[in-house]
Scaffold this motif. Structure first.
Motif, mmCIF file in Angstrom:
data_model
loop_
_atom_site.group_PDB
_atom_site.id
_atom_site.type_symbol
_atom_site.label_atom_id
_atom_site.label_comp_id
_atom_site.label_asym_id
_atom_site.label_seq_id
_atom_site.Cartn_x
_atom_site.Cartn_y
_atom_site.Cartn_z
ATOM 1 N N ALA A 1 43.934 75.078 93.190
ATOM 2 C CA ALA A 1 42.388 74.912 93.255
ATOM 3 C C ALA A 1 42.355 73.363 93.244
ATOM 4 O O ALA A 1 41.257 72.857 93.876
ATOM 5 C CB ALA A 1 42.009 75.038 91.747
ATOM 6 N N TYR A 2 43.105 72.392 92.989
ATOM 7 C CA TYR A 2 43.119 71.152 93.220
ATOM 8 C C TYR A 2 43.124 70.730 94.739
ATOM 9 O O TYR A 2 42.622 69.870 95.491
ATOM 10 C CB TYR A 2 44.177 70.254 92.622
ATOM 11 N N ARG A 3 44.003 71.434 95.539
ATOM 12 C CA ARG A 3 44.307 71.169 96.984
ATOM 13 C C ARG A 3 43.170 71.994 97.498
ATOM 14 O O ARG A 3 42.664 71.163 98.634
ATOM 15 C CB ARG A 3 45.563 71.770 97.232
ATOM 16 N N THR A 4 42.644 73.267 97.400
ATOM 17 C CA THR A 4 41.815 73.699 98.181
ATOM 18 C C THR A 4 40.688 74.130 97.522
ATOM 19 O O THR A 4 39.610 73.369 97.221
ATOM 20 C CB THR A 4 42.415 75.142 98.984
ATOM 21 N N ASN A 5 40.549 75.483 96.807
ATOM 22 C CA ASN A 5 39.312 75.989 96.237
ATOM 23 C C ASN A 5 39.778 77.141 95.169
ATOM 24 O O ASN A 5 40.875 77.101 94.571
ATOM 25 C CB ASN A 5 38.498 76.615 97.360
ATOM 26 N N GLY B 1 42.381 72.351 87.432
ATOM 27 C CA GLY B 1 42.548 71.768 88.776
ATOM 28 C C GLY B 1 41.718 71.180 89.350
ATOM 29 O O GLY B 1 41.594 69.985 90.305
ATOM 30 N N VAL B 2 40.307 71.901 89.449
ATOM 31 C CA VAL B 2 39.177 71.482 89.987
ATOM 32 C C VAL B 2 38.741 70.106 89.151
ATOM 33 O O VAL B 2 38.353 68.937 90.003
ATOM 34 C CB VAL B 2 37.987 72.511 89.889
ATOM 35 N N ILE B 3 38.757 70.116 87.926
ATOM 36 C CA ILE B 3 38.516 68.804 87.255
ATOM 37 C C ILE B 3 39.393 67.807 87.686
ATOM 38 O O ILE B 3 38.904 66.703 87.696
ATOM 39 C CB ILE B 3 38.698 69.189 85.654
ATOM 40 N N ALA B 4 40.512 68.078 87.632
ATOM 41 C CA ALA B 4 41.696 67.138 88.097
ATOM 42 C C ALA B 4 41.418 66.477 89.657
ATOM 43 O O ALA B 4 41.219 65.283 89.796
ATOM 44 C CB ALA B 4 42.977 67.580 88.331
ATOM 45 N N GLY C 1 40.826 62.350 92.730
ATOM 46 C CA GLY C 1 40.513 62.601 94.154
ATOM 47 C C GLY C 1 41.838 62.961 94.703
ATOM 48 O O GLY C 1 42.325 64.101 94.224
ATOM 49 N N GLY C 2 42.137 62.682 95.906
ATOM 50 C CA GLY C 2 43.454 63.454 96.684
ATOM 51 C C GLY C 2 44.544 62.313 96.352
ATOM 52 O O GLY C 2 45.553 62.271 97.149
ATOM 53 N N GLY C 3 44.499 61.635 95.387
ATOM 54 C CA GLY C 3 45.402 60.638 95.052
ATOM 55 C C GLY C 3 46.731 60.960 94.490
ATOM 56 O O GLY C 3 47.790 60.150 94.456
ATOM 57 N N LEU C 4 47.250 62.398 94.092
ATOM 58 C CA LEU C 4 48.202 62.903 93.520
ATOM 59 C C LEU C 4 49.230 63.009 94.358
ATOM 60 O O LEU C 4 48.993 63.436 95.509
ATOM 61 C CB LEU C 4 47.852 63.957 92.474
ATOM 62 N N LYS C 5 50.479 62.524 94.017
ATOM 63 C CA LYS C 5 51.561 62.661 95.059
ATOM 64 C C LYS C 5 51.880 64.175 95.453
ATOM 65 O O LYS C 5 52.339 64.429 96.649
ATOM 66 C CB LYS C 5 52.910 62.079 94.472
#
Length: 603
Positions: free
Chosen positions: A71-75, A303-306, A311-315
């Motif tokens: 969810a964090y990566r896409t949708n 994951g969306v909240i994250a 943003g996209g800053g997580l490794k």
């Protein structure tokens, strides 16, 4: 987290896990002395325990970390794996479970041996065991260890290497899970699963609430407004061809993948086979369907909240959920969360281990080596084999550190080696009478070779990737394999048609709300997809589109009408159908017995 903090976390986690273990021991003391008590919980599981066990068997750290990462990566498109399971759950509750309980089976391979022959039984056991022990169980343990390491930074806290940390955490989790499965039997597994399931629901609902509060600087309303009006494509569950779960796959291979998991996967259906009666079994299965509808909220919205917070800053995308937990969960709840996380991992592992040991004892040892084995011997063999299988899984799990990227997707692809042929054989076996064992064996061999070639083989051998999504390949092979079995059945049918014999050991009166609850469950699936769609929260022009409420109202009205019809008319027809099927089976058995008696008298 400092040493004092980790000490508090470990002590409080041990306290909560100890409570679960103590209660499970009290409830199962003296009830695992015979095979029915050990393998099927004494056929006494109620709907609540079945639903709770199914929830925790299905959900583990892989979903907590993996789905939130997607969810964090896409949708939200990956929610299809969870939400659309409702279709398979309803088929299981309304049609297949009554057949399983009437047949008085302990394992699915046992049914296949009666429908086909012992060879088919051994083939399917081999598929199950290889999948469980070499991939599924190790991946559960590794994903749980990965989550613990990401959340609590074990290497730094204890001054050991990352590799050593993985081995230690995996073995601790695995040994605890094995104790439940090996020494407590199915009832201990079901009870611990249910208690851990309550904790998982609490944490699952609490994290998105705390995340929205943090995102809204103290206001949950502002947090909800931000995810509903900013980067709205993150809230879309209608996957495109570029997503890992395109929307079209829901109507092809995913149907059969979910049907396998919820209707024929031994470590899932074993809970339902231990039902107190048909009504409790149906109730438990259907309630688990509603639990699955919570997955988008509990395992994807964080994951969306994250994404909105970091943003996209997580490794790594898999850091989304651990990072959010670290920032929003109060420190005094860290032990409870660790207990829930480990409980989820333990549940999946001990459920799988219990089922693998059950199949080894009943489908391999008793079927091939000692048909006269008594209950004490079978339980002893199950415990020994469970211990050996656990050790193998514990040794393999740390080696997944060396696996290539995309471990989660690789696991889903690997299950394609055994899910489709098993569900194809099961359905053909149920709906036909003359298709022979040869057809089932041919399909298993055909599938393993063909699936490998389509998903990996052409790339490895000819440097050509088949341009078909692997979930679509599920559906293509299912259709092909059913056609193969039908063709062999026409060419070389059984000499005598298969006759299903009713040997029910529990009451077979259906739950009176089975049909209306099934209709309501389907309505909630539709509503969930509407909520997470371009006319719902993924609408780019505001909170939701103007079509949202009329569509929801239409679904509610249709559901009310169908539910009323189910209660007033369809329930009686359904109950009569089940009663008639039992009567027909019993009449056939009686007729056969009378015929044999007549022949005996004449001779």
């Amino acid at each position: 987290m400092n040493v004092g903090g980790i000490g508090f976390t470990l002590v409080s986690a041990a306290f909560f896990m100890g409570l679960v273990a103590w209660y499970s021991y009290i409830k199962t003391k003296g009830e695992v002395s015979d095979s029915a008590g050990y393998f099927l919980a004494g056929r006494g599981l109620t709907g609540g325990f079945i639903a709770g066990s199914l929830l925790l068997t299905n959900l583990s750290a892989e979903q907590l970390v993996g789905l939130n990462g997607q969810a964090y990566r896409t949708n939200m498109s990956n929610m299809a794996w969870e939400v659309t399971a409702a279709f398979a759950i309803i088929l299981m509750a309304t049609y297949l479970l009554p057949k399983y309980l009437r047949g008085n089976f302990t394992t699915l391979p046992e049914f296949l041996s009666k429908r086909f022959d012992e060879g088919v039984r051994q083939y399917t056991v081999l598929l199950f065991m290889l999948g469980y022990i070499l991939v599924t169980a190790p991946s559960m343990l590794y994903s749980g260890a990965l989550a613990v390491l990401q959340l609590f930074n074990v290497p730094e806290l204890f001054g050991i290497s990352y590799e050593a940390s993985v081995w230690i955490v995996i073995w601790i989790i695995g040994i605890i899970g094995a104790i439940y499965a090996i020494f407590g039997g199915l009832k201990a597994v079901a009870i611990s699963d249910t208690l851990n399931g309550v904790g998982l629901i609490i944490i699952g609902l609490l994290v998105p609430i705390l995340g929205l509060i943090a995102l809204g600087d103290g206001s949950i309303g502002d947090g909800m407004k931000q995810i509903a009006t900013t980067d709205t494509e993150k809230m879309n569950s209608i996957g495109t061809k570029q997503d890992s779960v395109p929307f079209g796959t829901i109507f092809t291979g995913m149907i059969f993948a979910n049907l396998f998991y919820w209707a024929s996967n031994q470590y899932v259906i074993q809970r339902t086979l231990g039902a107190k009666n048909l009504a409790e079994g149906q109730k438990g299965v259907l309630i688990s369907g509603f639990y699955k509808l919570l997955v988008p909220l509990t395992m994807m919205i964080p994951g969306v909240i994250a994404f909105h917070m970091y943003g996209g800053g997580l490794k790594s995308v898999d850091l989304a959920y651990p990072a959010l937990i670290s920032d929003v969960l109060p420190k005094w709840m860290s032990g409870f969360f660790l207990a829930v996380l480990l409980g989820a991992v333990l549940s999946s592992f001990n459920s799988l281990l219990n089922s693998a040991a059950t199949m080894f004892a009943l489908d391999i040892y008793k079927a091939r080596f000692n048909r006269e084995a008594d209950d004490a011997k079978l339980i002893s063999v199950s415990k020994i084999s469970g211990t050996l299988l656990a050790v193998i899984s514990l040794c393999i799990a740390p080696l997944l550190m060396n696996a290539p990227e995309g471990l989660w997707d690789l696991i889903r692809r690997f299950t394609g080696f055994f899910n489709i042929p098993i569900i194809a054989i099961l359905l053909v076996g149920i709906f036909s009478k003359r298709i022979p064992a040869l057809a089932a064996k041919a399909v298993i061999i055909f599938h393993v070779i063909t699936y490998y070639m389509l998903v990996w083989g052409t790339q490895h051998l000819f440097d050509y990737a088949v341009p078909i999504h692997f979930i679509h390949i599920y559906a293509i092979l299912f259709v092909a394999e059913v056609a193969i079995m039908v063709g062999i059945g026409i060419w070389k049918p059984r000499a005598t048609p298969y006759t299903f014999r009713s040997e029910a050991a529990v009451d077979m009166v259906p739950w009176k709300y089975t049909l209306p609850v099934s209709i309501i469950l389907l309505a909630f699936v539709a509503i969930t997809y509407i909520v997470f769609s371009p006319i719902g929260l993924a609408y780019d022009g505001g909170y939701v589109s103007t079509a949202f409420w009329p569509v929801i109202a239409g679904i509610v009205i249709v559901t009310a009408i169908l539910s009323y019809a189910a209660i007033k008319k369809w329930n009686r027809s359904y109950a009569r159908y089940l009663k008639k099927e039992n009567t027909v089976i019993e009449r056939n058995i009686s007729t056969n017995a009378n015929l044999k008696s007549t022949v005996t008298d004449l001779t």
